[in-house]
Scaffold this motif. Structure first.
Motif, PDB file in Angstrom:
ATOM      1  N   SER A   1       0.853  -1.195   0.000  1.00  0.00           N
ATOM      2  CA  SER A   1       0.000   0.000   0.000  1.00  0.00           C
ATOM      3  C   SER A   1       0.883   1.237   0.000  1.00  0.00           C
ATOM      4  CB  SER A   1      -0.908   0.013   1.229  1.00  0.00           C
ATOM      5  OG  SER A   1      -1.874  -1.002   1.144  1.00  0.00           O
ATOM      6  N   PHE A   2       0.520   2.190  -0.825  1.00  0.00           N
ATOM      7  CA  PHE A   2       1.326   3.401  -0.941  1.00  0.00           C
ATOM      8  C   PHE A   2       1.189   4.300   0.281  1.00  0.00           C
ATOM      9  CE2 PHE A   2       3.237   2.975  -4.883  1.00  0.00           C
ATOM     10  CZ  PHE A   2       3.883   4.144  -5.251  1.00  0.00           C
ATOM     11  N   TYR A   3      -0.031   4.450   0.760  1.00  0.00           N
ATOM     12  CA  TYR A   3      -0.306   5.464   1.772  1.00  0.00           C
ATOM     13  C   TYR A   3      -1.018   4.863   2.983  1.00  0.00           C
ATOM     14  CZ  TYR A   3       0.600   8.526  -2.217  1.00  0.00           C
ATOM     15  OH  TYR A   3       1.166   9.144  -3.305  1.00  0.00           O
ATOM     16  N   SER A   4      -1.182   5.703   3.990  1.00  0.00           N
ATOM     17  CA  SER A   4      -1.953   5.349   5.175  1.00  0.00           C
ATOM     18  C   SER A   4      -3.348   4.879   4.771  1.00  0.00           C
ATOM     19  CB  SER A   4      -2.064   6.575   6.090  1.00  0.00           C
ATOM     20  OG  SER A   4      -3.096   6.412   7.036  1.00  0.00           O
ATOM     21  N   HIS A   5      -3.841   3.844   5.454  1.00  0.00           N
ATOM     22  CA  HIS A   5      -5.187   3.344   5.172  1.00  0.00           C
ATOM     23  C   HIS A   5      -6.262   4.257   5.752  1.00  0.00           C
ATOM     24  CE1 HIS A   5      -3.794  -1.105   4.523  1.00  0.00           C
ATOM     25  NE2 HIS A   5      -3.192  -0.233   3.743  1.00  0.00           N
ATOM     26  N   TYR A   6      -5.817   5.253   6.531  1.00  0.00           N
ATOM     27  CA  TYR A   6      -6.783   6.118   7.200  1.00  0.00           C
ATOM     28  C   TYR A   6      -6.751   7.550   6.665  1.00  0.00           C
ATOM     29  CZ  TYR A   6      -7.394   2.282  10.464  1.00  0.00           C
ATOM     30  OH  TYR A   6      -7.684   1.054  11.005  1.00  0.00           O
ATOM     31  N   ASP A   7      -5.555   8.157   6.568  1.00  0.00           N
ATOM     32  CA  ASP A   7      -5.479   9.558   6.150  1.00  0.00           C
ATOM     33  C   ASP A   7      -4.155   9.818   5.419  1.00  0.00           C
ATOM     34  OD1 ASP A   7      -5.563  12.269   5.785  1.00  0.00           O
ATOM     35  OD2 ASP A   7      -5.980  12.768   7.879  1.00  0.00           O
ATOM     36  N   PRO A   8      -4.124   9.626   4.088  1.00  0.00           N
ATOM     37  CA  PRO A   8      -2.886   9.866   3.319  1.00  0.00           C
ATOM     38  C   PRO A   8      -2.356  11.288   3.448  1.00  0.00           C
ATOM     39  CG  PRO A   8      -4.454   8.607   2.017  1.00  0.00           C
ATOM     40  CD  PRO A   8      -5.190   9.045   3.240  1.00  0.00           C
ATOM     41  N   HIS A   9      -3.251  12.266   3.570  1.00  0.00           N
ATOM     42  CA  HIS A   9      -2.795  13.649   3.681  1.00  0.00           C
ATOM     43  C   HIS A   9      -1.973  13.863   4.949  1.00  0.00           C
ATOM     44  CE1 HIS A   9      -5.725  15.825   0.723  1.00  0.00           C
ATOM     45  NE2 HIS A   9      -4.607  15.439   0.155  1.00  0.00           N
ATOM     46  N   HIS A  10      -2.424  13.293   6.050  1.00  0.00           N
ATOM     47  CA  HIS A  10      -1.697  13.460   7.309  1.00  0.00           C
ATOM     48  C   HIS A  10      -0.317  12.812   7.223  1.00  0.00           C
ATOM     49  CE1 HIS A  10      -0.945  13.936  11.557  1.00  0.00           C
ATOM     50  NE2 HIS A  10      -0.697  12.631  11.661  1.00  0.00           N
ATOM     51  N   GLU A  11      -0.265  11.631   6.635  1.00  0.00           N
ATOM     52  CA  GLU A  11       1.017  10.956   6.448  1.00  0.00           C
ATOM     53  C   GLU A  11       1.978  11.816   5.632  1.00  0.00           C
ATOM     54  OE1 GLU A  11       2.942   7.588   3.568  1.00  0.00           O
ATOM     55  OE2 GLU A  11       0.781   7.559   3.896  1.00  0.00           O
ATOM     56  N   ALA A  12       1.476  12.375   4.512  1.00  0.00           N
ATOM     57  CA  ALA A  12       2.322  13.191   3.638  1.00  0.00           C
ATOM     58  C   ALA A  12       2.752  14.479   4.333  1.00  0.00           C
ATOM     59  CB  ALA A  12       1.569  13.507   2.351  1.00  0.00           C
ATOM     60  N   GLU A  13       1.855  15.029   5.151  1.00  0.00           N
ATOM     61  CA  GLU A  13       2.183  16.258   5.887  1.00  0.00           C
ATOM     62  C   GLU A  13       3.318  16.010   6.869  1.00  0.00           C
ATOM     63  OE1 GLU A  13      -0.086  19.672   8.594  1.00  0.00           O
ATOM     64  OE2 GLU A  13      -1.102  17.789   8.078  1.00  0.00           O
ATOM     65  N   ARG A  14       3.259  14.893   7.578  1.00  0.00           N
ATOM     66  CA  ARG A  14       4.318  14.570   8.528  1.00  0.00           C
ATOM     67  C   ARG A  14       5.641  14.344   7.795  1.00  0.00           C
ATOM     68  NH1 ARG A  14       5.553  15.663  11.953  1.00  0.00           N
ATOM     69  NH2 ARG A  14       6.234  13.911  13.236  1.00  0.00           N
ATOM     70  N   TRP A  15       5.589  13.723   6.628  1.00  0.00           N
ATOM     71  CA  TRP A  15       6.809  13.513   5.833  1.00  0.00           C
ATOM     72  C   TRP A  15       7.434  14.847   5.440  1.00  0.00           C
ATOM     73  CZ3 TRP A  15       7.429  15.010   0.633  1.00  0.00           C
ATOM     74  CH2 TRP A  15       8.636  14.609   0.038  1.00  0.00           C
ATOM     75  N   ALA A  16       6.599  15.775   4.965  1.00  0.00           N
ATOM     76  CA  ALA A  16       7.116  17.094   4.548  1.00  0.00           C
ATOM     77  C   ALA A  16       7.791  17.802   5.712  1.00  0.00           C
ATOM     78  CB  ALA A  16       5.981  17.937   3.979  1.00  0.00           C
ATOM     79  N   GLU A  17       7.240  17.625   6.911  1.00  0.00           N
ATOM     80  CA  GLU A  17       7.850  18.235   8.094  1.00  0.00           C
ATOM     81  C   GLU A  17       9.159  17.548   8.449  1.00  0.00           C
ATOM     82  OE1 GLU A  17       4.821  17.822  11.001  1.00  0.00           O
ATOM     83  OE2 GLU A  17       3.556  19.442  10.202  1.00  0.00           O
ATOM     84  N   SER A  18       9.235  16.246   8.205  1.00  0.00           N
ATOM     85  CA  SER A  18      10.404  15.459   8.629  1.00  0.00           C
ATOM     86  C   SER A  18      11.648  15.738   7.799  1.00  0.00           C
ATOM     87  CB  SER A  18      10.077  13.967   8.570  1.00  0.00           C
ATOM     88  OG  SER A  18      10.011  13.510   7.225  1.00  0.00           O
ATOM     89  N   ILE A  19      11.478  16.281   6.587  1.00  0.00           N
ATOM     90  CA  ILE A  19      12.647  16.502   5.720  1.00  0.00           C
ATOM     91  C   ILE A  19      13.080  17.966   5.722  1.00  0.00           C
ATOM     92  CG2 ILE A  19      12.112  14.542   4.223  1.00  0.00           C
ATOM     93  CD1 ILE A  19      11.018  16.553   2.172  1.00  0.00           C
ATOM     94  N   ALA A  20      12.662  18.703   6.750  1.00  0.00           N
ATOM     95  CA  ALA A  20      12.984  20.131   6.823  1.00  0.00           C
ATOM     96  C   ALA A  20      14.483  20.380   6.741  1.00  0.00           C
ATOM     97  CB  ALA A  20      12.410  20.727   8.110  1.00  0.00           C
ATOM     98  N   GLU A  21      15.272  19.529   7.400  1.00  0.00           N
ATOM     99  CA  GLU A  21      16.727  19.716   7.396  1.00  0.00           C
ATOM    100  C   GLU A  21      17.302  19.563   5.996  1.00  0.00           C
ATOM    101  OE1 GLU A  21      20.656  17.781   9.612  1.00  0.00           O
ATOM    102  OE2 GLU A  21      18.649  17.517  10.473  1.00  0.00           O
ATOM    103  N   THR A  22      16.702  18.673   5.207  1.00  0.00           N
ATOM    104  CA  THR A  22      17.158  18.476   3.825  1.00  0.00           C
ATOM    105  C   THR A  22      16.764  19.653   2.939  1.00  0.00           C
ATOM    106  OG1 THR A  22      16.929  16.086   4.059  1.00  0.00           O
ATOM    107  CG2 THR A  22      17.003  16.941   1.821  1.00  0.00           C
TER     108      THR A  22
END
Length: 756
Positions: free
Chosen positions: A186-207
């Motif tokens: 499965s590509f994304y969260s089974h519950y809320d893909p937007h929330h998953e993607a939002e957390r990812w965008a926050e996690s790569i701030a240093e990059t």
């Protein structure tokens, strides 16, 4: 529901169409159980039960069919779970009704069964006609805005057995992909893909922080791109989707027009086409300002991590190539341009390689490099000269002559003084010599057996020589080995052997004995500053640097162009080269012993097959050169007129905006013919490459600016600065052109005198 002929897609669509009415009926009937139960209540409840039974039976039929066909792996559990849960919920409803717990029955219909049907509707998604309309709209969008992507996917069909659109609990589309070992991911969260993607965008701030551009591996359904754009709205995105099938699935699930309107996207690339990918990387590196971050959507690690790693490596190599080539062009711009123009006198009087096409079939070509491993092969190479075509690539001729070996052919391209230093002490005037117009002009002044080839990126020679479809044009890696390979293949050689081609620093020397164009101090410095590593032919690691790493990568690209050619690497300590097989030089000798290649083989082949240009083409070449001074003078006059108009533009922007706008239109009309002038591409862009690069990067901002005052300022800053650079280079450019004309005229006079 249903019909005599069972088709899975039509059955699913029937269920999708049926569910909204069933959900609405649940809401209506549940309300009746909160009131006094009447005959109407029981009548409507009976209709609802019948409808639920229809859905249950249809679901069982679909479920059983899915068991038989084995496809639709993501839909199968949806129906399995629904059937199980519905059976339990329906049994509970019956119990409430039997025990006359009517309020609880109403609650159960509204809050349990209706929710269950709504969840099923969410998981099944859109009907097929809706998906088809969305796909067609997205295809039209790609054709209009991303033509390369459109061409990559046009005519492809989605493999539904491996790529399936599913839906998360919140109703958003999801993707499920079967891996090579048939594992569904499965590509994304089974519950809320937007929330998953939002957390990812926050996690790569240093990059991301401190960068202006983001190169992203993976597109999926675009959720990560959307969140990246929301968190970093000023960043430009370059998106690379390696799998066309994933993109086809996304086109059924997502509205591209809406998605891309929210993303600051510069490039969108799809497919695993290395040539297109490398071109896109290079284009991006050339056009964009600021630093670039490279990142990837995490799920792609599980799909094919090898592709992701290759992508990262290719992107870094492309950026290194751009940096290296930009520095090189900036240092050697005028020198290279001078060589190309001065060498016109030789071009018109020497043949191209064209006549030798496919004339050396059956001959093995050995392309000799100047790496330190050459010394170990030298005695075998001496014997092999009688059985194979020995080609000295560039400065390796020094080492060959040092060991007393004269090759059948020399190939040289380098336009630097260092290349001249390598040849200046050698007596090779009577050795066949294949050159490119870029070569340092003094090297070929006294050579007696010259013939030439053209390079695809050489816009100067494209103009001066006037390419035709029949002219042999080779690609241009940053090493003479590339043209040597292509030349050998063009002449018909099917077995290409590399010796001394180390593409790294395997020890304490960078060249084989005999090399005199680099001092020991320079050699030591290059080795000391080699801060990168590359795998060698023995499985160990060699030191390397950016330039050498880029060179190896570009040579490998050349080899990939010729899948039908056998490439053999005999270096005992050099870098591992993709697309080659390693063999000892003795094995090559043994295999070639039955073939005899005379020492004058190339001389005889040149005499037999090569022809000079026709008189009419010679005249066309010389006329283009003779017309350059007049065309440059005309260009300079126009530049001065534009400069005069720019002088008062800032003031007009603030005092008389309408007049300022008109002046800018006039400037654009005067500027456009200069940019389209062939001499701009052939001469000026070569002479001042950094200034051209800076202009190209600033031009979009100038073109998009709507405010008259700001636009006037940008005209002066961007165009004014560039025009000043052009004017400053014209005196030196004119001197070079005049000298090139003099050399051609002198040759013409000498030829005329010989005819008397």
């Amino acid at each position: 529901m249903g019909g005599e002929t069972f088709e899975i897609e039509s059955a699913l669509d029937e269920i999708k169409r049926f569910l909204p009415g069933l959900i609405e009926a649940c809401e209506d009937v549940s309300e009746l159980f909160y009131e006094s139960v009447t005959e109407q209540t029981w009548q409507m409840f009976g209709q609802l039960v019948q409808a639920m039974d229809d859905l249950y039976r249809a679901s069982k039929t679909v479920h059983n069919e899915l068991v038989q066909i084995g496809d639709y792996a993501t839909i199968f559990p949806v129906f399995a779970n629904f059937i199980s849960e519905f059976s339990e919920q329906f049994e509970t409803l019956n119990r409430h009704v039997d025990e006359e717990e009517f309020v609880q029955a109403g609650d159960h219909i509204q809050y349990e069964l209706a929710s269950l049907f709504l969840h099923l509707k969410s998981l099944l998604g859109d009907e097929q006609p809706v998906k088809e309309r969305r796909f067609a709209a997205n295809l039209a969008f790609l054709k209009q805005h991303f033509a390369h992507v459109y061409e990559a996917i046009r005519g492809l069909e989605l493999d539904r057995s491996r790529y399936q659109v599913t839906y998360a609990r919140n109703g958003l589309p999801n993707l499920c992909v079967a891996t090579a070992d048939n594992k569904m991911i499965s590509f994304y969260s089974h519950y809320d893909p937007h929330h998953e993607a939002e957390r990812w965008a926050e996690s790569i701030a240093e990059t991301i922080n401190g960068k202006s551009n983001v190169l992203v591996f993976g597109f999926g359904l675009g959720y990560h791109m959307l969140q990246l754009a929301r968190k970093y709205p000023e960043h430009q995105l370059v998106i690379f989707e390696p799998d066309e099938q994933l993109l086809l699935a996304a086109m059924e699930a997502v509205d591209f027009q809406e998605l891309f309107s929210q993303i600051n996207i510069k490039l969108f690339i799809a497919g695993w086409n290395k040539t297109l990918r490398d071109s896109a990387f290079y284009y991006f590196a050339r056009r964009e300002k600021g630093k670039t971050a490279i990142t990837a959507i995490p799920v792609y690690d599980r799909l094919d991590i090898r592709k992701k790693l290759d992508f990262f490596e290719d992107a870094k190599t492309a950026i290194m190539l751009f940096e290296v080539s930009t520095r090189t062009r900036n240092v050697f711009g005028f020198q290279w341009l001078q060589n190309k123009l001065f060498n016109i006198a030789h071009i018109v009087n020497t043949p191209s390689i064209r006549g030798l096409q496919d004339k050396l079939e059956g001959i093995t070509a050995v392309i000799v490099g100047a790496g330190p491993s050459l010394e170990a092969d030298i005695e075998t190479l001496r014997k092999l000269k009688d059985h194979a075509l020995i080609i000295a690539a560039g400065t390796s001729i020094q080492s060959l002559k040092h060991f007393g070996i004269t090759p059948h052919l020399i190939v040289s391209v380098d336009g630097s003084e260092a290349n001249y230093d390598a040849f200046s002490h050698l007596d090779v005037n009577d050795v066949p010599f294949l050159y490119n117009p870029l070569i340092q002009n003094k090297i070929i002044e006294n050579k007696n057996k010259l013939f030439h080839f053209l390079i695809d990126g050489d816009l100067t020679s494209r103009y001066t020589v006037g390419w035709t479809m029949e002219d042999p044009v080779f690609s241009s890696p940053p090493s003479v080995t590339g043209p040597a390979i292509q030349g050998a293949i063009y002449m018909g050689c099917k077995d290409i052997v590399f010796t001394g081609q180390d593409f790294s620093y395997p020890g304490t020397h960078i060249y084989a004995p005999g090399a005199k164009h680099v001092s020991q101090e320079q050699s030591d410095s290059m080795i000391e500053t080699a801060d990168m590593q590359v795998e060698n032919v023995r499985g160990g690691m060699n030191r390397t640097n950016k330039m050498m790493r880029v060179t190896l990568s570009e040579i490998e690209k050349v080899l990939e162009m010729y899948p039908g050619i056998r490439f053999i690497n005999t270096s005992q300590v050099g870098a591992k080269i993709k697309c080659t097989e390693w063999q000892q030089m003795e094995s090559v000798l043994k295999r070639s012993e039955n073939v005899i290649v005379p020492h004058n083989f190339m001389d005889e082949s040149m005499a037999k097959y090569l022809q000079p240009y026709s008189e009419s083409r010679k005249m066309e070449i010389t006329n283009r050169l003779f017309q350059m001074p007049g065309k440059l003078a005309k260009m300079e006059t126009t530049l001065k007129r534009i400069e005069q108009k720019l002088g008062g533009l800032r003031g007009l922007g603030r005092m008389k905006p309408n007049k300022c706008q008109n002046i800018m239109v006039e400037i654009e009309q005067m500027w456009e013919p200069i940019m389209k002038n062939e001499l701009f591409t052939a001469l000026i862009a070569v002479a001042i490459p950094i200034e051209v690069l800076e202009y190209d990067r600033n031009l979009p901002e100038l073109a998009q600016e709507k405010n008259v005052i700001k636009k006037a300022d940008l005209f002066c800053e961007v165009l004014g600065t560039f025009i000043n650079a052009m004017k400053n280079c014209l005196p030196q450019l004119n001197e070079i052109v005049q000298e090139a004309v003099r050399r051609v005229e002198l040759r013409m006079q000498m030829a005329a005198a010989e005819e008397l």
